[in-house]
Design an enzyme around this catalytic site. Structure first.
Site, PDB file in Angstrom:
ATOM      1  N   CYS A  85       0.520   9.875   2.647  1.00 52.05           N
ATOM      2  CA  CYS A  85       0.546   9.714   4.193  1.00 52.05           C
ATOM      3  C   CYS A  85       1.462  10.744   4.730  1.00 52.05           C
ATOM      4  O   CYS A  85       2.659  10.269   5.149  1.00 52.05           O
ATOM      5  CB  CYS A  85       0.945   8.337   4.546  1.00 52.05           C
ATOM      6  SG  CYS A  85      -0.301   7.093   3.679  1.00 52.05           S
TER       7      CYS A  85
ATOM      8  N   ALA B 129       1.816  13.110   7.556  1.00 45.75           N
ATOM      9  CA  ALA B 129       2.215  13.557   8.647  1.00 45.75           C
ATOM     10  C   ALA B 129       3.442  12.473   9.333  1.00 45.75           C
ATOM     11  O   ALA B 129       3.244  11.236   9.083  1.00 45.75           O
ATOM     12  CB  ALA B 129       1.141  13.687   9.655  1.00 45.75           C
TER      13      ALA B 129
ATOM     14  N   GLY C 197       5.475  15.094   8.514  1.00 42.04           N
ATOM     15  CA  GLY C 197       5.640  16.235   7.630  1.00 42.04           C
ATOM     16  C   GLY C 197       6.995  16.344   7.303  1.00 42.04           C
ATOM     17  O   GLY C 197       7.397  17.355   6.397  1.00 42.04           O
TER      18      GLY C 197
ATOM     19  N   LYS D 156       9.018  14.924   5.389  1.00 40.62           N
ATOM     20  CA  LYS D 156       9.170  14.311   3.877  1.00 40.62           C
ATOM     21  C   LYS D 156       8.349  15.493   3.143  1.00 40.62           C
ATOM     22  O   LYS D 156       8.954  15.918   2.084  1.00 40.62           O
ATOM     23  CB  LYS D 156       8.737  13.104   3.405  1.00 40.62           C
ATOM     24  CG  LYS D 156       9.668  11.849   4.111  1.00 40.62           C
ATOM     25  CD  LYS D 156       9.010  10.605   3.784  1.00 40.62           C
ATOM     26  CE  LYS D 156      10.134   9.335   4.435  1.00 40.62           C
ATOM     27  NZ  LYS D 156       9.896   9.539   5.580  1.00 40.62           N
TER      28      LYS D 156
ATOM     29  N   ASP E  81      -3.242  13.153   4.956  1.00 39.29           N
ATOM     30  CA  ASP E  81      -3.154  12.378   6.188  1.00 39.29           C
ATOM     31  C   ASP E  81      -4.533  11.893   6.913  1.00 39.29           C
ATOM     32  O   ASP E  81      -5.482  12.884   6.804  1.00 39.29           O
ATOM     33  CB  ASP E  81      -2.252  12.754   7.437  1.00 39.29           C
ATOM     34  CG  ASP E  81      -1.621  11.594   8.337  1.00 39.29           C
ATOM     35  OD1 ASP E  81      -0.585  11.020   7.923  1.00 39.29           O
ATOM     36  OD2 ASP E  81      -2.331  11.385   9.187  1.00 39.29           O
TER      37      ASP E  81
ATOM     38  N   ASP F 219      -8.724   9.205   4.030  1.00 36.56           N
ATOM     39  CA  ASP F 219      -8.371   7.869   3.945  1.00 36.56           C
ATOM     40  C   ASP F 219      -7.683   7.706   2.796  1.00 36.56           C
ATOM     41  O   ASP F 219      -8.023   7.706   1.525  1.00 36.56           O
ATOM     42  CB  ASP F 219      -9.314   6.961   4.065  1.00 36.56           C
ATOM     43  CG  ASP F 219      -9.010   5.413   4.257  1.00 36.56           C
ATOM     44  OD1 ASP F 219      -7.884   5.118   3.728  1.00 36.56           O
ATOM     45  OD2 ASP F 219      -9.848   4.341   4.329  1.00 36.56           O
TER      46      ASP F 219
ATOM     47  N   ASP G 146       4.457   7.047   1.322  1.00 34.14           N
ATOM     48  CA  ASP G 146       5.089   6.528   2.562  1.00 34.14           C
ATOM     49  C   ASP G 146       4.289   6.010   3.571  1.00 34.14           C
ATOM     50  O   ASP G 146       3.707   6.779   4.222  1.00 34.14           O
ATOM     51  CB  ASP G 146       6.051   7.613   2.932  1.00 34.14           C
ATOM     52  CG  ASP G 146       6.824   7.528   4.344  1.00 34.14           C
ATOM     53  OD1 ASP G 146       7.743   6.459   3.971  1.00 34.14           O
ATOM     54  OD2 ASP G 146       6.785   8.004   5.212  1.00 34.14           O
TER      55      ASP G 146
ATOM     56  N   CYS H 212       8.833   1.926   6.904  1.00 32.61           N
ATOM     57  CA  CYS H 212       9.872   2.022   7.902  1.00 32.61           C
ATOM     58  C   CYS H 212      10.243   0.498   8.525  1.00 32.61           C
ATOM     59  O   CYS H 212      10.262   0.449   9.686  1.00 32.61           O
ATOM     60  CB  CYS H 212       9.707   2.841   8.903  1.00 32.61           C
ATOM     61  SG  CYS H 212       9.645   4.575   8.833  1.00 32.61           S
TER      62      CYS H 212
END
Length: 328
Positions: free
Chosen positions: A188, A190, A192, A194, A217, A245, A268, A321
């Site tokens: 995942c 975007a 970007g 990381k 993404d 996906d 992430d 997060c």
């Protein structure tokens, strides 16, 4: 070596690049001078929920609450694959950090918030070539050397030598321990930050690595931004951007008809984002514990699919997060 970087930054090529940056029109919808609106960092239901989850010991609860409502420090890092990284670090220390440290406290306008004081950037202990400061935007405008420092960071970011990235965001790529020969999947990717860090780590000790980074993404528009705004600052032949996906990533076969598996995978995930309260004022009003619950199924599906794509002996890092235990 420490004196070579100032000569480099004054080169004709560099000055032309910086001049072109200054000539760019302002981005639509973004004011050039703005003040962040003050907002109330309060949500009793949120704190009660986290307290019941036991995410921190009772002895640290008051410290946790104080941290959540405090200003988020600004952080940035030097590109680790940059040949002049040591020169740039030395230049920052001599030309900016020492001068900022010498600014007298009475030159700053006193306010109630500690973030409005003068705080020279300090190295982040767990990330090489990374720095952090608690200075707010308003403080940076008050002194010439701070303004110069801010403009320097803007220019270096556009040139790809520096990345402005939150300290916690720097951790997952470091844990991957990326090597030049690795196949790496950023499931995942975007926007970007990381992904770029992973690419830097792959190039850090090898100018021509044989590894590959696949940045995925599900949103093709975000993939476009990933290419146009992030990867353009570090052109490389070792990255491929795809849009799928993440819970249904296809299996790719190599020349021998064997599935392509990855040595390292960064998972992430999309999440409720309640760990970003310090920078996202809207969350204080919109937070709802059900957001994390509703995303859990998708998060689990993505994690399981990524595990299927992980090579034997490989390593996958799962991160969000969020502070919600169901998302961790």
């Amino acid at each position: 070596m420490g004196d070579s970087f100032p000569l480099k930054i004054e080169s004709e090529h560099r000055q032309k690049a910086i001049a072109s940056l200054k000539q760019r029109p302002p981005a639509k919808g973004i004011r050039q001078n703005y003040e962040l609106n003050r907002f109330e960092r309060r949500n009793d239901a949120l704190f009660e929920f986290f307290k019941q989850q036991g995410i921190v010991p009772d002895s640290e609860w008051d410290q946790f609450r104080e941290s959540v409502v405090s200003e988020l420090p600004s952080s940035f890092r030097i590109q680790r694959s940059l040949p002049e990284r040591d020169c740039l670090a030395d230049y920052l220390e001599r030309h900016f950090f020492k001068q900022i440290a010498s600014i007298k406290e009475n030159e700053a306008v006193p306010t109630e918030s500690d973030s409005n004081g003068i705080h020279p950037p300090k190295p982040i202990p767990f990330v090489r070539y990374a720095y952090q400061t608690k200075m707010a935007r308003a403080t940076i405008r008050r002194h010439p050397i701070l303004k110069e420092f801010h403009q320097f960071l803007v220019n270096e970011t556009e040139l790809g030598n520096i990345s402005r990235q939150e300290a916690c965001s720097m951790v997952p790529p470091l844990l991957l321990d990326v090597q030049p020969h690795h196949r790496v999947l950023d499931a995942c990717a975007a926007p970007g930050s990381k992904t770029m860090q992973i690419i830097e780590l792959m190039h850090e000790n090898c100018s021509n690595p044989e590894g590959l980074v696949v940045a995925n993404d599900s949103d093709y528009k975000r993939c476009y931004l990933l290419v146009r705004q992030t990867l353009k600052r570090m052109p490389t032949a070792n990255v491929v951007v795809v849009s799928h996906d993440a819970s249904q990533l296809p299996t790719v076969l190599d020349a021998n008809k064997r599935p392509v598996l990855f040595d390292r995978i960064l998972c992430d995930l999309i999440c409720s984002g309640d760990g970003t309260l310090r920078k996202n004022p809207e969350l204080w009003k919109s937070w709802d514990p059900l957001k994390g619950v509703n995303l859990h199924k998708l998060q689990l599906q993505i994690a399981l699919r990524c595990l299927e794509l992980l090579a034997e002996g490989g390593l996958m890092i799962y991160s969000t997060c969020s502070l919600n235990p169901v998302e961790i």
